[in-house]
Structures are given as structure tokens and as C-alpha cells.
Design an enzyme around this catalytic site. Structure first.
Site, PDB file in Angstrom:
ATOM      1  N   ASP A  76       0.826  -1.209   0.000  1.00 18.28           N
ATOM      2  CA  ASP A  76       0.000   0.000   0.000  1.00 18.28           C
ATOM      3  C   ASP A  76       0.856   1.253   0.000  1.00 18.28           C
ATOM      4  O   ASP A  76       2.011   1.247   0.439  1.00 18.28           O
ATOM      5  CB  ASP A  76      -0.963   0.009   1.185  1.00 18.28           C
ATOM      6  CG  ASP A  76      -0.265   0.039   2.538  1.00 18.28           C
ATOM      7  OD1 ASP A  76       0.671  -0.759   2.741  1.00 18.28           O
ATOM      8  OD2 ASP A  76      -0.662   0.868   3.392  1.00 18.28           O
ATOM      9  N   GLU A 132      -0.051  -0.894   5.852  1.00 17.16           N
ATOM     10  CA  GLU A 132       1.017  -0.398   6.721  1.00 17.16           C
ATOM     11  C   GLU A 132       0.973   1.105   6.876  1.00 17.16           C
ATOM     12  O   GLU A 132       1.245   1.649   7.956  1.00 17.16           O
ATOM     13  CB  GLU A 132       2.378  -0.826   6.148  1.00 17.16           C
ATOM     14  CG  GLU A 132       3.571  -0.589   7.086  1.00 17.16           C
ATOM     15  CD  GLU A 132       4.199   0.794   6.972  1.00 17.16           C
ATOM     16  OE1 GLU A 132       5.020   1.148   7.847  1.00 17.16           O
ATOM     17  OE2 GLU A 132       3.858   1.522   6.012  1.00 17.16           O
TER      18      GLU A 132
END
Length: 369
Positions: A76, A132
Site C-alpha cells: 500500500d 502499513e
């Protein structure tokens, strides 16, 4: 020094960066994972698992042999959908730019190149998460489970000017919800309880909780209050970012935030939040750093420096479990979370070679003893 083909590496990076993967965005993450599956399937000899937690998918290859070594990264990025249309992947003068290229898609490409270079990966597991950048709310338990029993965790987050990240601050995040009472700002402001004014008092109080000498920061980051210009605000909210090198400091600030009380008569405060990541302390990285430096010297990979950084990563979770963790193994570059983000292409091959040789050495469970 054995290196991978740079043209293929650049092509892979271009393809991965072109897939937009905002935190928790299922469709984008699954498209990115499909690409990683193409790269990793032939290396591991089997497809990965897609582990979906509360709607967010994560990709995992388990090691075939225990105890294992965990390669850890995230797919991400902080960039919203549509960013790539105005800022596509580009290479200029040996530097690659584009959304997420440095943090941390170049690290993912380097990880798969390293897996190909390694002599044996039966002891290697790989976990790539999808949240994250927002604190790993759905992946933390998976990270801790994947790391449990491992002899080491290697984190492919980007380096800091080429330095490995052997210490990271821990972090905590809070939201203050403030309740007041609305009133007409012109006719009867005195009948209101101004939640925005209370927010201002709390912002200043929070700022005073930091300790510069210890490197502890308490930073109000997002605030909202009010509805219309002529109405006393009945509600306000404030988000807070806390960072510290020491667990005791995180706990001190946590306790003090919980003790905050309203200053404006009649206002009330509700606090939510918690310590998200404990610090990654240098001792957690010491043995792996020594091993990495020995390998770098032998393989002609240059001098390895180290640094402590304020930003946390998923390596904080694994270090807190007592597992040797080495972070910042990704490529060199700059501009994480900024529009000038870039990665140094020549550093991908060097990092891949270093990680590959670390994996070879760590095939021996006693390598760090």
C-alpha cells in the site's frame, strides 16, 4: 557480486508503480498481488495465500522449512486513486519516480530479485501487507503470527540515504472528541459552550507533553470544529501523533493524554487511541547488522551505515516480539510520502544482492549466535 538484469528490474518496477494501491483498497491491492504472484510463483514453486482481514487483503508465502526467515514489506501507498494519471512512472538520470516508487514498491521488486539470487529459499517466508501506511490495523496480528518462531525478519522498507534503519521510534495515535453546546454567535454567544475554544486549549496542552531532550514528539495533526460562521461550535475533534525512542516515554504520554480535562466550563472531552508500535531498539538489529556488514565487505557491496529514524514500520512489531529485525534494506532514494519521491535504480541490484546473501547465511539457524 551476482546481480539481476537491470532492464527487467526497471520494467517490473514500472509495472508495479502503475498499479495504484492506496491503503486498504481491495481492487488495487489484488491487482498488485497478482503481479507479485507472477514473479514469485516460479521462485517459490507454489502460489501465495491471499489473507483477507476485515476487507483488506494481504499476500503471504509461508516457509517450507522451520525455523524460517521472514521477508516483510507492504504494497500500500499513501497516494489516493488517480494520482498516477498526473504523475506516471518515469526514469530520468538513473532515478525512478512515481507514486510509491520509494515507499516501498522498489523494495518489493528488490525482494523478488533477492529471492531469485538466493541459493535456497526453503527457509524463507514472505509477507506483503496492504495497510502499513495507516498503522497496520488489519495486518498486525498476521505479521506477529508470521514472525513468531522466525530466526530473523528482514524489512525491505527504503533506506535512509543508503543507511540501514537499526532503530525506529515507537508511535501512538489518539483522537480527542470535544463536546460543547451550540448557540447563535450574534444573538446569544454566552449561552453556548465553544468546543473550538476547548480544542485550542487542548492543542496547546498536548504540545507541552513532548520532550525534545528525549526525542519525544506530541504533534496535533488534524482538527475540525464548527458548522457555520454564526454558530458557536458544539463539537470539535483533534487527532494527535506521538513518537518516542523509549517505551517509557510512550507510556508517559499515553497516561497524560488520558488525564486531560476540559478548560472551558461545561465542555467535555473523550479520548480514544493507543500505543500502536513500540520502538525498534538498536539491540534488535545489532547481530543482523554485524552479519550484513561482513557480507557486504566480502561481496564488494560497499560500506553499510546505520541510522535511527522517527517513522515506525512493521519491523517495530517484530522487534517487540524479541525477534532479530533489520530494517531499511530497500533501495536508496528520497521523498517518501512527497511528490518528489524517487528511487536510485542502481541501488536495487546492490540491495538485492545483499538480501540474497543474508538469506543464504540465515539458512543456518545458528548464524546469529
Amino acid at each position: 557480486m551476482h546481480l539481476t538484469d537491470q532492464a527487467r528490474t526497471v520494467a517490473r518496477l514500472a509495472e508495479l508503480v502503475s498499479i495504484e494501491t492506496p491503503s486498504g483498497h481491495t481492487d488495487g491491492l489484488l491487482r498488485g498481488y497478482a503481479l507479485l504472484r507472477e514473479w514469485g510463483g516460479p521462485i517459490f514453486g507454489r502460489p501465495p495465500e491471499i489473507v483477507t482481514v476485515q476487507g483488506t487483503p494481504h499476500l503471504r508465502w509461508r516457509p517450507e522449512r522451520e525455523p524460517g526467515v521472514l521477508l516483510l514489506g507492504h504494497a500500500d501507498t499513501v497516494w489516493p486513486l488517480g494520482t498516477g494519471a498526473g504523475w506516471p512512472f518515469e526514469v530520468d538520470g538513473g532515478r525512478a519516480s512515481g507514486p510509491g516508487v520509494f515507499d516501498m514498491k522498489a523494495g518489493l521488486v528488490a525482494a523478488f530479485d533477492a529471492l531469485e539470487l538466493a541459493r535456497d529459499i526453503a527457509h524463507v517466508g514472505l509477507l506483503v501487507t496492504g495497510d502499513e501506511e495507516i498503522g497496520s490495523p488489519t495486518s498486525r496480528a498476521l505479521i506477529e503470527e508470521a514472525a513468531t518462531g522466525a530466526t530473523a525478519v528482514l524489512v525491505l522498507e527504503p533506506s535512509l540515504g543508503g543507511a540501514l534503519k537499526t532503530a525506529r521510534k515507537g508511535g501512538a495515535f489518539y483522537t480527542l472528541d470535544i463536546a460543547g453546546r451550540a448557540a447563535h454567535a450574534g444573538l446569544e454567544p454566552g449561552r453556548g459552550i465553544n468546543a473550538m475554544l476547548e480544542l485550542a486549549h487542548q492543542t496547546l496542552a498536548l504540545d507541552r507533553l513532548g520532550d525534545a531532550a528525549k526525542g519525544t514528539t506530541v504533534t496535533p495533526t488534524v482538527a475540525s470544529a464548527g458548522t457555520t460562521t454564526n454558530t458557536v461550535p458544539a463539537a470539535a475533534s483533534l487527532r494527535v501523533d506521538v513518537r518516542a525512542w523509549e517505551r517509557a516515554e510512550l507510556e508517559r504520554v499515553h497516561r497524560r493524554i488520558g488525564e486531560l480535562s476540559a478548560v472551558v466550563p461545561g465542555a467535555s472531552i473523550s479520548v480514544s487511541g493507543e500505543i500502536n508500535r513500540l520502538p525498534l531498539e538498536r539491540e534488535s538489529s545489532r547481530a543482523l547488522l554485524t552479519l550484513a556488514r561482513r557480507i557486504a565487505g566480502r561481496e564488494g557491496l560497499g560500506e553499510l551505515t546505520e541510522a535511527g529514524v522517527g517513522g515506525a514500520s512493521d519491523g517495530n512489531f517484530t522487534a517487540a516480539l524479541g525477534i532479530p529485525t533489520l530494517d531499511g534494506l530497500g533501495p536508496d532514494g528520497d521523498g517518501a510520502h512527497a511528490r518528489h519521491e524517487w528511487a536510485e535504480l542502481s541501488s536495487l541490484a546492490v540491495r538485492s544482492a545483499l538480501v540474497a546473501r543474508l538469506l543464504d547465511a540465515l539458512a543456518d539457524p545458528l548464524a546469529l549466535q
